[in-house]
Design an enzyme around this catalytic site. Structure first.
Site, short mmCIF file in Angstrom:
data_model
loop_
_atom_site.label_atom_id
_atom_site.label_comp_id
_atom_site.label_asym_id
_atom_site.label_seq_id
_atom_site.Cartn_x
_atom_site.Cartn_y
_atom_site.Cartn_z
N HIS A 168 0.86 -1.20 0.00
CA HIS A 168 0.00 0.00 0.00
C HIS A 168 0.89 1.25 0.00
CE1 HIS A 168 -2.98 2.98 1.03
NE2 HIS A 168 -3.93 2.08 0.83
N GLU A 215 -3.97 2.13 -7.43
CA GLU A 215 -4.44 3.24 -6.60
C GLU A 215 -3.57 4.47 -6.84
OE1 GLU A 215 -6.63 1.23 -2.85
OE2 GLU A 215 -4.74 2.21 -2.42
P1 PGA Z 1 -9.85 5.58 0.02
O1 PGA Z 1 -8.60 4.66 0.30
O2 PGA Z 1 -10.97 4.70 -0.45
O3 PGA Z 1 -10.14 6.23 1.36
O4 PGA Z 1 -9.46 6.58 -1.01
C1 PGA Z 1 -8.25 3.61 -0.56
C2 PGA Z 1 -7.02 2.92 -0.02
O5 PGA Z 1 -6.14 3.60 0.51
O6 PGA Z 1 -6.89 1.69 -0.10
#
Ligand code: PGA
Length: 221
Positions: free
Chosen positions: A99, A148
């Site tokens: 992450h 992401e």
């Molecule tokens: P968010 O986070 O949905 O709050 O944007 C996603 C993540 O960090 O996995």
């Protein structure tokens, strides 16, 4: 119709009491019935709550699986404070690796991340590997990737579905089977992502902290 993977990342939130409240509210997922077919749900609580989530889901026969948010880059041994893949496997089937919050705040390197993948696979955990661009290195053996982009995490400013779709297509060229989109997903916008050809699910942070909202995401996906 494709099978969707819908992942909740509870990050470093929830005490045991708050987690029990979340789980009680999450029981309503059963009322969706057919609406959850073709949708695999994975909930990733902090380590301290893995056991609780695992037993509550089993005892209440809820349609969800458990994932960890991290795992040690070492095997079992004299590594004070670490939680290794063999230990995680007692409670979880999945694990998030890489992450951006961990890369940034804990300086996780590509070399460490590939050790985490190696040990996850060794002990039968399914890793969900996170990248912030389609150019990030993906360790060998990873089948599920979550894309992401940094600007979209926790900002209420998601990527466009078209952009996420084209990043996912490029990631799939690297021997990856499923690509999820993550970053400011909510019940209103989830379908715009899951409706895209190359997006196989979503990874949800903020909007998963409220079980009702997370159920809304599963329902609308
Ligand atoms: P968010 O986070 O949905 O709050 O944007 C996603 C993540 O960090 O996995």
């Amino acid at each position: 119709m494709k099978n969707l993977l819908i992942v909740a990342n509870l990050k470093s939130y929830k005490t045991e009491i708050e987690a029990r409240e979340w789980l009680e509210a999450f029981k309503k997922i059963k009322e969706l019935g057919q609406n959850t077919s073709g949708k695999e749900i994975v909930i990733c609580p902090p380590f301290t709550l893995l056991s609780l989530f695992n037993s509550f889901i089993l005892d209440n026969d809820l349609p969800a699986k458990v994932g960890a948010q991290n795992v040690s880059s070492f095997d079992e041994g004299a590594y004070t404070g670490e939680i290794n893949a063999r230990q995680v496997k007692d409670f979880a089937e999945f694990v998030l690796v890489g992450h951006s919050e961990r890369r940034r705040s804990f300086n996780e390197t590509d070399a460490e991340l590939s050790k985490k993948i190696e040990f996850s696979l060794k002990y039968g955990l399914e890793p969900i590997f996170l990248v912030s661009s389609n150019e990030d290195i993906i360790p060998h053996g990873v089948k599920i990737v979550a894309y992401e982009p940094l600007f979209a995490i926790g900002t209420q400013t998601p990527d466009t579905p078209e952009n996420a779709n084209s990043a996912s297509a490029k990631i799939k060229e690297k021997n990856v089977e499923k690509v999820l989109y993550g970053g400011s997903v909510n019940p209103q916008n989830v379908k715009s992502f899951t409706g895209m050809e190359n997006i196989d699910g979503v990874l949800v942070g903020g909007a998963s902290l409220d079980a009702k909202e997370f159920i809304g995401i599963v329902q609308n996906a």
